[in-house]
Design a protein around this motif. Structure first.
Motif, PDB file in Angstrom:
ATOM      1  N   ARG A 157       2.400  12.411  -7.918  1.00 33.80           N
ATOM      2  CA  ARG A 157       1.518  12.954  -7.104  1.00 33.80           C
ATOM      3  C   ARG A 157       0.694  11.669  -6.508  1.00 33.80           C
ATOM      4  O   ARG A 157      -0.021  11.704  -5.362  1.00 33.80           O
ATOM      5  N   LYS A 158       1.087  10.424  -6.879  1.00 39.71           N
ATOM      6  CA  LYS A 158       0.181   9.169  -6.364  1.00 39.71           C
ATOM      7  C   LYS A 158       0.683   8.904  -4.818  1.00 39.71           C
ATOM      8  O   LYS A 158      -0.310   8.562  -4.108  1.00 39.71           O
ATOM      9  N   GLY A 159       1.749   9.472  -4.489  1.00 37.59           N
ATOM     10  CA  GLY A 159       2.292   9.270  -3.144  1.00 37.59           C
ATOM     11  C   GLY A 159       1.983  10.764  -2.432  1.00 37.59           C
ATOM     12  O   GLY A 159       2.820  10.621  -1.364  1.00 37.59           O
ATOM     13  N   ASP A 160       1.272  11.528  -2.765  1.00 39.53           N
ATOM     14  CA  ASP A 160       1.456  13.022  -2.164  1.00 39.53           C
ATOM     15  C   ASP A 160       0.770  12.839  -0.947  1.00 39.53           C
ATOM     16  O   ASP A 160      -0.454  12.395  -0.840  1.00 39.53           O
ATOM     17  N   PRO A 161       1.310  13.185   0.016  1.00 42.04           N
ATOM     18  CA  PRO A 161       0.518  13.063   1.675  1.00 42.04           C
ATOM     19  C   PRO A 161      -0.346  14.034   1.524  1.00 42.04           C
ATOM     20  O   PRO A 161      -1.489  13.948   2.364  1.00 42.04           O
ATOM     21  N   ILE A 162      -0.363  15.167   0.819  1.00 38.61           N
ATOM     22  CA  ILE A 162      -1.523  16.301   0.828  1.00 38.61           C
ATOM     23  C   ILE A 162      -2.639  15.686   0.175  1.00 38.61           C
ATOM     24  O   ILE A 162      -3.893  15.754   0.737  1.00 38.61           O
ATOM     25  N   ILE A 163      -2.239  15.021  -0.934  1.00 36.62           N
ATOM     26  CA  ILE A 163      -3.515  14.421  -1.729  1.00 36.62           C
ATOM     27  C   ILE A 163      -4.285  13.284  -0.694  1.00 36.62           C
ATOM     28  O   ILE A 163      -5.581  13.239  -0.715  1.00 36.62           O
ATOM     29  N   ARG A 164      -3.550  12.573  -0.114  1.00 31.71           N
ATOM     30  CA  ARG A 164      -3.930  11.628   0.592  1.00 31.71           C
ATOM     31  C   ARG A 164      -4.679  11.872   1.653  1.00 31.71           C
ATOM     32  O   ARG A 164      -5.847  11.600   2.000  1.00 31.71           O
ATOM     33  N   ALA A 165      -4.099  12.974   2.552  1.00 33.65           N
ATOM     34  CA  ALA A 165      -4.884  13.539   3.575  1.00 33.65           C
ATOM     35  C   ALA A 165      -6.209  14.342   3.392  1.00 33.65           C
ATOM     36  O   ALA A 165      -7.139  14.116   4.118  1.00 33.65           O
ATOM     37  N   ARG A 166      -6.238  15.082   2.212  1.00 31.36           N
ATOM     38  CA  ARG A 166      -7.451  15.506   2.054  1.00 31.36           C
ATOM     39  C   ARG A 166      -8.629  14.541   1.560  1.00 31.36           C
ATOM     40  O   ARG A 166      -9.740  14.555   1.836  1.00 31.36           O
ATOM     41  N   TYR A 167      -8.193  13.481   0.745  1.00 33.75           N
ATOM     42  CA  TYR A 167      -9.032  12.423   0.321  1.00 33.75           C
ATOM     43  C   TYR A 167      -9.418  11.845   1.712  1.00 33.75           C
ATOM     44  O   TYR A 167     -10.831  11.583   1.942  1.00 33.75           O
ATOM     45  N   ALA A 196     -14.646   1.282  -4.010  1.00 34.69           N
ATOM     46  CA  ALA A 196     -14.468   0.975  -5.014  1.00 34.69           C
ATOM     47  C   ALA A 196     -14.286   2.270  -6.217  1.00 34.69           C
ATOM     48  O   ALA A 196     -14.307   3.416  -5.587  1.00 34.69           O
ATOM     49  N   PRO A 197     -13.578   2.052  -7.535  1.00 35.23           N
ATOM     50  CA  PRO A 197     -13.313   3.000  -8.296  1.00 35.23           C
ATOM     51  C   PRO A 197     -14.617   4.146  -8.539  1.00 35.23           C
ATOM     52  O   PRO A 197     -14.313   5.607  -8.825  1.00 35.23           O
ATOM     53  N   THR A 198     -15.803   3.849  -8.293  1.00 33.21           N
ATOM     54  CA  THR A 198     -16.957   4.623  -8.409  1.00 33.21           C
ATOM     55  C   THR A 198     -17.117   5.416  -7.230  1.00 33.21           C
ATOM     56  O   THR A 198     -17.873   6.537  -7.113  1.00 33.21           O
ATOM     57  N   GLY A 199     -16.581   5.024  -5.978  1.00 31.31           N
ATOM     58  CA  GLY A 199     -16.718   5.800  -4.867  1.00 31.31           C
ATOM     59  C   GLY A 199     -17.225   5.099  -3.814  1.00 31.31           C
ATOM     60  O   GLY A 199     -17.767   5.745  -2.685  1.00 31.31           O
ATOM     61  N   SER A 200     -17.920   4.169  -4.303  1.00 32.96           N
ATOM     62  CA  SER A 200     -18.745   3.401  -3.286  1.00 32.96           C
ATOM     63  C   SER A 200     -18.228   2.535  -2.478  1.00 32.96           C
ATOM     64  O   SER A 200     -17.333   1.858  -2.871  1.00 32.96           O
ATOM     65  N   PRO A 241     -11.077   7.156  -5.182  1.00 38.37           N
ATOM     66  CA  PRO A 241      -9.978   7.216  -4.506  1.00 38.37           C
ATOM     67  C   PRO A 241      -8.857   7.612  -5.385  1.00 38.37           C
ATOM     68  O   PRO A 241      -9.084   6.978  -6.594  1.00 38.37           O
ATOM     69  N   PRO A 242      -8.110   8.493  -5.114  1.00 37.25           N
ATOM     70  CA  PRO A 242      -6.987   9.022  -5.972  1.00 37.25           C
ATOM     71  C   PRO A 242      -6.085   7.840  -6.186  1.00 37.25           C
ATOM     72  O   PRO A 242      -5.864   6.934  -5.548  1.00 37.25           O
ATOM     73  N   GLN A 243      -5.468   7.800  -7.550  1.00 39.95           N
ATOM     74  CA  GLN A 243      -4.333   6.789  -7.754  1.00 39.95           C
ATOM     75  C   GLN A 243      -3.334   6.591  -6.736  1.00 39.95           C
ATOM     76  O   GLN A 243      -2.932   7.795  -6.105  1.00 39.95           O
ATOM     77  N   GLY A 244      -2.825   5.499  -6.314  1.00 41.21           N
ATOM     78  CA  GLY A 244      -1.711   5.491  -5.368  1.00 41.21           C
ATOM     79  C   GLY A 244      -2.278   5.018  -4.030  1.00 41.21           C
ATOM     80  O   GLY A 244      -1.338   4.958  -3.166  1.00 41.21           O
ATOM     81  N   ILE A 245      -3.606   5.283  -3.843  1.00 45.27           N
ATOM     82  CA  ILE A 245      -4.157   4.756  -2.369  1.00 45.27           C
ATOM     83  C   ILE A 245      -4.568   3.544  -2.391  1.00 45.27           C
ATOM     84  O   ILE A 245      -5.552   3.064  -3.108  1.00 45.27           O
TER      85      ILE A 245
END
Length: 224
Positions: free
Chosen positions: A110-120, A152-156, A188-192
């Motif tokens: 799922r790290k490279g899933d384009p749907i996950i990327r697009a939604r984020y 950052a991993p915190t979202g900031s 950020p989701p993993q893989g981005i």
């Protein structure tokens, strides 16, 4: 404005949007600069992963096309596709997980899933747009800028870099200050990979509906 969870493939535009054909003259070039030219010509906000664009070249786009058609031509052969996040904004993501990064048995596919990327990416766009709409100096539609930022991993947002300035030092400074104080709802989701690149283009008054939702909340609250 569509919510961050909305996901429209390129080409699924409203009839009015599809009918708005524009003259494009974008030579084949480095994809990063081609996307900036596309955003300026189509007057659309574009967000993409800088790593995915680096090292790729665009196809030539020359002629009169609907914005969605032009982007499909521009991205042809890159392994990337565009997805609308609102009427005037889009994100560029891999056409498949393999186009984004290789996966192995010990790596979550799922790290490279384009749907996950697009939604984020859509969530990031919406958060940035809302922040800009709350500042009278930064309300979209009047300026053009290309800016990179790291989340950052915190979202900031922890770092920014302006690639193409607006021509107004006050706006440039305010954009960097606003972005650095921004916090995205999710990490950020993993893989981005980082940084993300956003191109904001000037648009006509008829197109600048970006702040309607924020204005309704602000002025509705004041009325109460």
């Amino acid at each position: 404005m569509l919510g961050a969870g909305a996901d429209l493939a390129m080409g699924q535009e409203s009839p009015n949007a599809s009918a708005a054909r524009i003259t494009f003259d974008i030579p084949s070039q480095a994809l990063t600069s081609a996307l900036e030219s596309y955003g300026a010509t189509a007057r659309r906000e574009v967000l993409y992963d800088a790593r995915l664009a680096t090292g790729r070249r665009s196809s030539e786009v020359k002629g009169v096309f609907a914005p969605s058609e032009a982007l499909q031509i521009l991205l042809d052969g890159t392994g990337l596709v565009g997805r609308l996040t609102s009427e005037n904004a889009l994100v560029v993501v891999p056409s498949s997980p393999a186009a984004g990064q290789p996966t192995t048995p010990d790596v979550d596919a799922r790290k490279g899933d384009p749907i996950i990327r697009a939604r984020y990416y859509a969530q990031v766009q919406e958060r940035v747009r809302d922040a800009f709409c709350r500042d009278s100096l930064l309300r979209p539609g009047r300026y053009r800028i290309a800016v990179q930022f790291w989340i950052a991993p915190t979202g900031s947002v922890q770092q920014t870099k302006i690639l193409s300035k607006t021509g107004d030092d006050r706006i440039d400074s305010a954009i960097e200050t606003t972005l650095r104080g921004l916090r995205i709802k999710e990490a950020p989701p993993q893989g981005i990979s980082q940084p993300l690149t956003m191109v904001v283009a000037p648009r006509s008054p008829e197109q600048t509906q970006d702040c309607v939702g924020i204005d309704a909340i602000r002025y509705g609250g004041e009325a109460n």
